[in-house]
Structure formats: structure tokens, C-alpha cells
Design a protein around this motif. Structure first.
Motif, short mmCIF file in Angstrom:
data_model
loop_
_atom_site.label_atom_id
_atom_site.label_comp_id
_atom_site.label_asym_id
_atom_site.label_seq_id
_atom_site.Cartn_x
_atom_site.Cartn_y
_atom_site.Cartn_z
N GLN A 1 0.86 -1.18 0.00
CA GLN A 1 0.00 0.00 0.00
C GLN A 1 0.89 1.23 0.00
O GLN A 1 1.63 1.48 0.96
CB GLN A 1 -0.93 0.01 1.21
N ALA A 2 0.82 1.95 -1.09
CA ALA A 2 1.59 3.18 -1.23
C ALA A 2 0.79 4.34 -0.63
O ALA A 2 -0.43 4.27 -0.52
CB ALA A 2 1.89 3.44 -2.70
N PRO A 3 1.47 5.40 -0.25
CA PRO A 3 0.76 6.56 0.34
C PRO A 3 -0.34 7.06 -0.59
O PRO A 3 -0.10 7.31 -1.77
CB PRO A 3 1.87 7.60 0.50
N GLY A 4 -1.53 7.19 -0.04
CA GLY A 4 -2.64 7.72 -0.81
C GLY A 4 -3.24 6.76 -1.82
O GLY A 4 -4.11 7.16 -2.61
N SER B 1 15.86 -4.89 -8.68
CA SER B 1 15.64 -3.77 -9.60
C SER B 1 14.54 -2.85 -9.10
O SER B 1 13.61 -2.49 -9.84
CB SER B 1 15.28 -4.31 -11.00
N LEU B 2 14.64 -2.47 -7.85
CA LEU B 2 13.59 -1.67 -7.24
C LEU B 2 13.51 -0.29 -7.87
O LEU B 2 14.52 0.30 -8.28
CB LEU B 2 13.83 -1.56 -5.73
N LYS B 3 12.27 0.21 -7.95
CA LYS B 3 11.99 1.50 -8.56
C LYS B 3 11.32 2.41 -7.52
O LYS B 3 10.71 1.91 -6.57
CB LYS B 3 11.03 1.31 -9.75
N PRO B 4 11.38 3.70 -7.71
CA PRO B 4 10.70 4.60 -6.77
C PRO B 4 9.22 4.27 -6.61
O PRO B 4 8.67 4.41 -5.50
CB PRO B 4 10.91 5.98 -7.40
N GLU B 5 8.59 3.80 -7.66
CA GLU B 5 7.16 3.47 -7.56
C GLU B 5 6.90 2.20 -6.76
O GLU B 5 5.75 1.86 -6.51
CB GLU B 5 6.54 3.34 -8.96
N THR C 1 7.86 2.06 -3.74
CA THR C 1 7.76 2.58 -2.38
C THR C 1 6.37 2.34 -1.83
O THR C 1 5.37 2.74 -2.42
CB THR C 1 8.08 4.09 -2.36
N ALA C 2 6.31 1.65 -0.68
CA ALA C 2 5.02 1.29 -0.09
C ALA C 2 5.27 0.54 1.21
O ALA C 2 6.40 0.14 1.51
CB ALA C 2 4.21 0.41 -1.03
N VAL D 1 8.99 0.00 2.74
CA VAL D 1 10.04 -0.02 1.72
C VAL D 1 10.04 1.35 1.04
O VAL D 1 9.02 1.77 0.51
CB VAL D 1 9.82 -1.13 0.69
N THR D 2 11.17 2.01 1.08
CA THR D 2 11.31 3.32 0.44
C THR D 2 12.43 3.24 -0.58
O THR D 2 13.56 2.88 -0.24
CB THR D 2 11.62 4.42 1.46
N VAL D 3 12.10 3.53 -1.82
CA VAL D 3 13.09 3.50 -2.90
C VAL D 3 13.30 4.93 -3.36
O VAL D 3 12.42 5.55 -3.95
CB VAL D 3 12.63 2.61 -4.06
#
Length: 124
Positions: A38-41, A84-88, A90-91, A120-122
Motif C-alpha cells: 500500500q503506497a501513500p494515498g 531492480s527496485l523503482k521509486p514506484e 515505495t510502499a 520499503v522506500t526506494v
């Protein structure tokens, strides 16, 4: 019944993380396990799930080729290897257990047990 996700953290894009979900109070027999995030918002979404015998393993499109769900029944632990984590990505990542033995789903309401998540924060 308890489930507890761990292993999150702050990583740079392109990095890898291994999440763990330790559980107690039930066995994997006749339970499917799912990883959600679950990502913010945003609403909670499924990431990967597997039936008790791994006869069915599903990944969301964004996870295919980058994430791997695995289990260690002797340790009552389910893992999510993320590469290969991406900023998206983040959750907050959570694990859940569903009382079913022939399929697994990404339907949040199908799951009977949930644990607390790990963040998890990328970010660079």
C-alpha cells in the motif's frame, strides 16, 4: 494467528531487498499466502501469492521478473525477494493468509489473516 513482515528499509533505485513474513498460529497447509503493498494515498494491491503446495504462484505484472515469492516451512516464514527496485515500489508491504488450498488471489477481502507491514522506500 500472527503474521509479521520485516526487512524493509530505504534503498536506492536498482537495489534489492529481501522481505520476510514470519507467521504463527497456523500452518501453510490449506493456506495460501499473499504479499500486498500500500503506497501513500493509494489502495492496497496484491504483489504475489502462492498456494500451500506452490501449485499456483501468481505475480502482478509489475512484479514479474523482479520479485520472487518463496517459503521456508521449517521456519514458518515466507519471503519476497525484490530486485531492480523503482521509486514506484515505495510502499508498506504486508503479508496475508487465506484459508484456501487450490488457488490464491489478489483480492484483499479474500484474506483471513493479516500482519503488520514493513516500509520499503526506494529513493535516490
Amino acid at each position: 494467528v500472527q503474521l509479521q513482515a520485516s526487512g524493509g528499509g530505504l534503498v536506492q533505485p536498482g537495489s534489492s531487498l529481501n522481505l520476510s513474513c514470519e507467521f504463527s498460529g497456523f500452518t501453510l497447509e490449506r493456506h495460501a499466502i499473499g504479499w500486498f503493498r500500500q503506497a501513500p494515498g493509494k489502495e492496497r494491491e496484491g504483489v504475489a501469492c502462492a498456494t500451500s503446495d506452490d501449485g499456483v504462484i501468481r505475480y502482478q505484472d509489475f512484479a514479474k521478473g523482479r520479485f520472487i515469492l518463496s517459503k521456508d516451512e521449517a521456519k514458518d516464514t515466507v519471503y519476497l525477494q525484490m530486485t531492480s527496485l523503482k521509486p514506484e515500489d515505495t510502499a508498506i508491504y504486508l503479508c496475508g493468509a487465506e484459508e484456501i488450498d487450490d488457488d490464491c488471489s489478489f483480492g484483499e477481502t479474500d484474506y483471513d489473516y493479516w500482519g503488520q507491514g514493513t516500509l520499503v522506500t526506494v529513493s535516490s
